[in-house]
Structure formats: structure tokens, C-alpha cells
Motif scaffolding. Structure first.
Motif, mmCIF file in Angstrom:
data_model
loop_
_atom_site.group_PDB
_atom_site.id
_atom_site.type_symbol
_atom_site.label_atom_id
_atom_site.label_comp_id
_atom_site.label_asym_id
_atom_site.label_seq_id
_atom_site.Cartn_x
_atom_site.Cartn_y
_atom_site.Cartn_z
ATOM 1 N N PHE A 1 0.832 -1.201 0.000
ATOM 2 C CA PHE A 1 0.000 0.000 0.000
ATOM 3 C C PHE A 1 0.868 1.254 0.000
ATOM 4 O O PHE A 1 0.541 2.253 -0.640
ATOM 5 C CB PHE A 1 -0.926 0.008 1.220
ATOM 6 N N ALA A 2 1.967 1.215 0.744
ATOM 7 C CA ALA A 2 2.857 2.379 0.813
ATOM 8 C C ALA A 2 3.469 2.688 -0.551
ATOM 9 O O ALA A 2 3.555 3.852 -0.966
ATOM 10 C CB ALA A 2 3.948 2.146 1.854
ATOM 11 N N GLN A 3 3.904 1.651 -1.260
ATOM 12 C CA GLN A 3 4.466 1.865 -2.592
ATOM 13 C C GLN A 3 3.407 2.409 -3.547
ATOM 14 O O GLN A 3 3.680 3.299 -4.360
ATOM 15 C CB GLN A 3 5.047 0.560 -3.129
ATOM 16 N N PHE A 4 2.204 1.871 -3.451
ATOM 17 C CA PHE A 4 1.102 2.335 -4.285
ATOM 18 C C PHE A 4 0.809 3.813 -4.002
ATOM 19 O O PHE A 4 0.665 4.624 -4.923
ATOM 20 C CB PHE A 4 -0.127 1.478 -3.999
ATOM 21 N N ALA A 5 0.737 4.175 -2.722
ATOM 22 C CA ALA A 5 0.466 5.559 -2.339
ATOM 23 C C ALA A 5 1.572 6.480 -2.825
ATOM 24 O O ALA A 5 1.314 7.621 -3.245
ATOM 25 C CB ALA A 5 0.312 5.666 -0.829
ATOM 26 N N HIS A 6 2.813 6.003 -2.796
ATOM 27 C CA HIS A 6 3.936 6.816 -3.270
ATOM 28 C C HIS A 6 3.784 7.116 -4.757
ATOM 29 O O HIS A 6 4.023 8.246 -5.208
ATOM 30 C CB HIS A 6 5.252 6.092 -3.009
ATOM 31 N N GLY B 1 6.976 -16.170 -2.148
ATOM 32 C CA GLY B 1 6.015 -15.168 -1.707
ATOM 33 C C GLY B 1 5.345 -14.469 -2.876
ATOM 34 O O GLY B 1 5.344 -14.973 -4.006
ATOM 35 N N TYR B 2 4.813 -13.312 -2.569
ATOM 36 C CA TYR B 2 4.119 -12.529 -3.599
ATOM 37 C C TYR B 2 4.161 -11.058 -3.182
ATOM 38 O O TYR B 2 3.920 -10.742 -2.031
ATOM 39 C CB TYR B 2 2.655 -12.972 -3.723
ATOM 40 N N ASP B 3 4.473 -10.173 -4.107
ATOM 41 C CA ASP B 3 4.479 -8.708 -3.988
ATOM 42 C C ASP B 3 5.840 -8.107 -4.300
ATOM 43 O O ASP B 3 5.932 -7.023 -4.847
ATOM 44 C CB ASP B 3 4.037 -8.191 -2.602
ATOM 45 N N ASP B 4 6.936 -8.768 -3.893
ATOM 46 C CA ASP B 4 8.296 -8.257 -4.068
ATOM 47 C C ASP B 4 8.479 -6.925 -3.346
ATOM 48 O O ASP B 4 8.909 -5.936 -3.924
ATOM 49 C CB ASP B 4 8.647 -8.109 -5.554
ATOM 50 N N VAL B 5 8.118 -6.913 -2.090
ATOM 51 C CA VAL B 5 8.361 -5.759 -1.223
ATOM 52 C C VAL B 5 9.138 -6.265 -0.017
ATOM 53 O O VAL B 5 9.195 -7.462 0.239
ATOM 54 C CB VAL B 5 7.030 -5.116 -0.763
ATOM 55 N N PRO B 6 9.791 -5.340 0.730
ATOM 56 C CA PRO B 6 10.390 -5.814 1.978
ATOM 57 C C PRO B 6 9.314 -6.544 2.785
ATOM 58 O O PRO B 6 8.186 -6.043 2.844
ATOM 59 C CB PRO B 6 10.813 -4.515 2.685
ATOM 60 N N PRO B 7 9.564 -7.723 3.318
ATOM 61 C CA PRO B 7 10.877 -8.295 3.649
ATOM 62 C C PRO B 7 11.467 -9.253 2.622
ATOM 63 O O PRO B 7 12.320 -10.063 2.977
ATOM 64 C CB PRO B 7 10.566 -9.041 4.944
ATOM 65 N N TYR C 1 3.494 -1.868 -7.973
ATOM 66 C CA TYR C 1 2.557 -1.057 -7.198
ATOM 67 C C TYR C 1 2.711 0.438 -7.472
ATOM 68 O O TYR C 1 1.719 1.164 -7.604
ATOM 69 C CB TYR C 1 2.725 -1.337 -5.705
ATOM 70 N N GLU C 2 3.947 0.926 -7.536
ATOM 71 C CA GLU C 2 4.137 2.358 -7.806
ATOM 72 C C GLU C 2 3.593 2.730 -9.179
ATOM 73 O O GLU C 2 2.926 3.754 -9.332
ATOM 74 C CB GLU C 2 5.617 2.726 -7.702
ATOM 75 N N ASP C 3 3.862 1.899 -10.155
ATOM 76 C CA ASP C 3 3.362 2.156 -11.504
ATOM 77 C C ASP C 3 1.838 2.115 -11.533
ATOM 78 O O ASP C 3 1.192 2.890 -12.248
ATOM 79 C CB ASP C 3 3.946 1.136 -12.479
ATOM 80 N N MET C 4 1.251 1.226 -10.745
ATOM 81 C CA MET C 4 -0.201 1.154 -10.676
ATOM 82 C C MET C 4 -0.777 2.453 -10.114
ATOM 83 O O MET C 4 -1.790 2.958 -10.601
ATOM 84 C CB MET C 4 -0.627 -0.035 -9.811
ATOM 85 N N GLY C 5 -0.118 3.013 -9.093
ATOM 86 C CA GLY C 5 -0.565 4.275 -8.543
ATOM 87 C C GLY C 5 -0.469 5.409 -9.536
ATOM 88 O O GLY C 5 -1.399 6.219 -9.690
ATOM 89 N N ARG C 6 0.656 5.478 -10.230
ATOM 90 C CA ARG C 6 0.822 6.538 -11.236
ATOM 91 C C ARG C 6 -0.194 6.392 -12.364
ATOM 92 O O ARG C 6 -0.768 7.381 -12.842
ATOM 93 C CB ARG C 6 2.250 6.501 -11.797
ATOM 94 N N THR C 7 -0.426 5.158 -12.784
ATOM 95 C CA THR C 7 -1.389 4.906 -13.864
ATOM 96 C C THR C 7 -2.796 5.299 -13.441
ATOM 97 O O THR C 7 -3.561 5.865 -14.234
ATOM 98 C CB THR C 7 -1.361 3.423 -14.264
ATOM 99 N N VAL D 1 -6.960 -1.050 -17.458
ATOM 100 C CA VAL D 1 -5.565 -1.366 -17.730
ATOM 101 C C VAL D 1 -5.156 -2.582 -16.907
ATOM 102 O O VAL D 1 -5.489 -2.679 -15.716
ATOM 103 C CB VAL D 1 -4.653 -0.168 -17.385
ATOM 104 N N LEU D 2 -4.447 -3.504 -17.537
ATOM 105 C CA LEU D 2 -3.913 -4.671 -16.849
ATOM 106 C C LEU D 2 -2.392 -4.608 -16.921
ATOM 107 O O LEU D 2 -1.807 -4.686 -18.006
ATOM 108 C CB LEU D 2 -4.417 -5.965 -17.501
ATOM 109 N N LEU D 3 -1.744 -4.458 -15.764
ATOM 110 C CA LEU D 3 -0.289 -4.387 -15.707
ATOM 111 C C LEU D 3 0.290 -5.780 -15.497
ATOM 112 O O LEU D 3 -0.338 -6.652 -14.892
ATOM 113 C CB LEU D 3 0.145 -3.465 -14.561
ATOM 114 N N GLY D 4 1.485 -5.989 -15.975
ATOM 115 C CA GLY D 4 2.112 -7.302 -15.893
ATOM 116 C C GLY D 4 2.783 -7.576 -14.551
ATOM 117 O O GLY D 4 3.103 -6.654 -13.790
#
Length: 379
Positions: free
Chosen positions: A103-108, A310-316, A331-337, A358-361
């Protein structure tokens, strides 16, 4: 409905140091429009016109106002003006939890794109409660947000679709735009923009990675398949099993909250019951972290005894040892899009564009947590 403090907006991005008009300027230590008007000997509307620059004012009057502004060190409250429909517009984000790294990356990404386009960004937190989410969206509509962006898995039933469709039409009539991120579309004719990522495809790919390494007993760990995010990942998992000719076993599906602590407890319980799996597909990286702790405490080596993805590729994902093989979600690209599509739909371009879907890869990031299964009889 009782008051929900977390539904109140939080401003992201640069905010000025002024306070709403009518505040006690001496107590606050900051000048108001009334202070400036008094110093310049003009009315408050005249001061507003000089600041906005959108209405003719006599040159002598303008100079008196500008002198008073300098002397009082007045700073316009850009945020308050935006909420009243003047100055910079606003983009609202409604999410479930500000603490989640995804969520933080998306918000960024949202804040970056909103700032680039001269908008302020407002944040509301729903806690995953549909009623709070609805309250937050209505609040943002009242505040005149140009776009309301909602992210997070939901129970995609008829009640949800009816509620969100009504919200989408209400926002559209108010000149705003509803954007759903990481959620499925609402159906034909609903004025909504949808930004998804290939959730099922990512789950299929990472499950296939385990299957290709020789694993046949893969524990699907975390989430609740009643919610869209988990359901799509579950669908990818099952499709990969089918393609590899591996029968699905419901006993290899374990529910757990998307929380490190709960994942740790659920994995301890599962290990106490039976270790009848050679690998674990954790539905988020945070869930994987909790699972890894429980596996390690049980004396198991990852990936020597049990492989883990896992899934997401965020820390940890890059903090764990071993480094976690996972699915990267942009996630960041999704927010910008989301911001780009919402503002380009109307306003920035001055025209109404298509509905927007839009469907992102996604893709697997291979690290160190997967190995072939141990020899038969050692599981």
C-alpha cells in the motif's frame, strides 16, 4: 453510523503553513485574510482577488494588498482553497492499511503523479471495513476530489457491486472519477476506471516455478479465497497444478491473515498437525516472513527441507535469509497509472475519454528460497 476518526483525510505532498480563515491568528502565530485586509484597508474579497489574480483590481489597491501580504508574511492555504474548489485540485486515495509496504508503494506512486500534475493528495484509511470505505468515499466526494482511488481486495458479491456502482455514478455526476485498483470491473455501463495487475498470472508463474523444481505437495498459505486478491492467486495456483497434472488437495490450503504474526501462528499450528508438504506458496511476502520464522524454529532449513515463495516483491523479500523468490507487482506504476487515467479522463485534457481498463504485468523474481524437494521419505 458512529464517527470513524480514520476516515478523515490526511494530506500527502507539500502543504503550506496557513490555517483556515477565522482561526485565532495571534494564538496560531500566522496571519489570516482578515489580518491582511485590515492592514491594507480593503475587504477580504479584495485580498482574495489579488492572491488569486483572477479578477481586475486597481493597481494602487493591488500594491497595498501585496505590501500587507509581505509585511504579515501571509502564506495562502493551498489545501483549504483546493477543498473549496479553487487552486490546486485534489486526488483522494482510500486504502485498507497505511502500514502495508505494498500500500505504501502504491500511495507513493499516486503522490508522485498527483504532485507532478499540480494536485494535492488526500489519504483515507478504511481498515478493510466496507462501511468505513463507503464513508470515506462520500467524504471525498463532498470535498470535491477530482478522483477517488480505491485499492484492496474485497468480497466481490452483488451487494458490493451495487454499492460501488452507485458510488461511481454519484462521483461521475459530481465531475469526479472512481478508480478501482487491484479489483475487478463492475460491469458494462458503470463510469469507473479499473487498474489491475496480472494477479492470477503471477500466482501461476511462481507455482509453476515450484512444480518445475520437482515439488508436488505445495502448501498454499495465507489469505482468504473469499476475497478477490486471494481468490485470483488461488486460481493461478490451481491452474498451474492442473497443467502439471498434479491433483488439487484442499488440505494443502491454509488460511491466514496478511500479517506476519498471524502467519507465524498458523504455520506453527500446521507444522504441529503434519508436515506433509515440501514447499510453501505464501500469498504475500509478509506472510512468507511469518512462515519462515515458524519453519526455522521447527528446525527446518529453507530451501533445504522446505522451499518458500512469496508474492508482492516488497520488503521483507530482500531482508529475509534466504532471499525470497517472489512475484513482482508494479505497485508504484499502478498508482501513477491510476492518477493519469483519472485526470486524463476529464479535466486535464478537457474531454471525456473511454472508461479505462488497464492490466499491468507481473513477473517472478528468482532468489534463493527454492530448491528441489528432499528425497522421498524425509518430508
Amino acid at each position: 453510523m458512529p464517527d470513524v476518526p480514520s476516515a478523515h483525510p490526511i494530506t500527502l505532498g507539500p502543504v503550506t503553513n496557513d490555517f483556515p480563515e477565522g482561526a485565532d491568528s495571534k494564538r496560531r502565530g500566522r496571519a489570516t485574510l482578515k489580518d491582511v485586509a485590515h492592514r491594507a484597508g480593503v475587504s477580504v474579497p479584495t485580498v482574495s482577488r489579488v492572491i488569486a489574480g483572477n479578477y481586475p483590481v486597481a493597481l494602487s489597491t493591488k500594491r497595498r494588498v501585496e505590501k500587507a501580504l509581505r509585511e504579515l508574511d501571509y502564506v495562502a492555504n493551498t489545501h483549504a482553497r483546493a477543498l473549496r474548489g479553487h487552486g490546486a485540485g485534489t486526488v483522494a486515495l482510500v486504502l485498507q492499511d497505511v502500514r502495508g509496504e505494498a500500500f505504501a508503494q502504491f500511495a507513493h506512486g499516486i503522490e508522485e503523479e498527483a504532485s507532478r500534475r499540480g494536485r494535492l493528495c488526500l489519504l483515507c484509511v478504511s481498515g478493510g471495513d466496507p462501511d468505513r470505505e463507503l464513508q470515506a468515499v462520500h467524504l471525498m466526494r463532498q470535498q470535491g476530489a477530482e478522483a477517488v482511488i480505491v485499492i484492496g481486495g474485497v468480497v466481490d458479491d452483488e451487494a458490493y457491486r451495487r454499492r460501488m456502482s452507485e458510488i461511481a455514478r454519484s462521483l461521475d455526476q459530481a465531475g469526479s472519477r472512481l478508480v478501482l485498483c487491484g479489483r475487478p470491473p463492475l460491469g458494462e455501463g458503470v463510469p469507473v476506471t479499473v487498474v489491475e495487475y496480472d494477479n492470477e498470472g503471477g500466482a501461476y508463474a511462481v507455482t509453476s516455478r515450484l512444480l518445475a523444481a520437482g515439488h508436488r505437495r505445495i502448501l498454499l498459505f495465507g489469505g482468504d479465497v473469499a476475497h478477490t486478491t486471494s481468490a485470483q492467486r488461488f486460481a493461478g495456483y490451481r491452474r498451474a497444478l492442473t497443467d502439471y497434472g498434479v491433483p488439487y488437495e484442499k488440505d494443502l490450503v491454509v488460511k491466514a491473515a496478511f500479517d506476519r504474526g498471524d502467519a507465524y501462528l498458523r504455520m506453527r499450528e500446521r507444522l504441529a498437525a503434519a508436515r506433509d508438504f515440501t514447499s510453501v506458496f505464501a500469498l504475500t511476502d509478509v506472510v512468507a516472513a511469518g512462515a519462515l520464522r515458524a519453519l526455522t524454529e521447527a528446525g527446518l532449513q529453507v530451501p533445504g527441507d522446505v522451499s518458500l515463495v512469496g508474492y508482492d516483491d516488497v520488503p521483507p523479500a530482500t531482508d529475509l535469509r534466504p532471499l525470497l523468490t517472489t512475484v513482482h507487482v508494479p505497485y508504484e506504476d499502478m498508482g501513477r497509472t491510476a492518477v493519469r487515467l483519472a485526470l486524463d479522463h476529464r479535466g486535464d485534457s478537457g474531454r471525456v475519454a473511454g472508461e479505462g481498463h488497464v492490466l499491468l504485468g507481473t513477473h517472478v523474481v528468482v532468489r534463493d528460497s527454492v530448491a528441489p524437494p528432499p528425497p522421498a521419505g524425509t518430508a
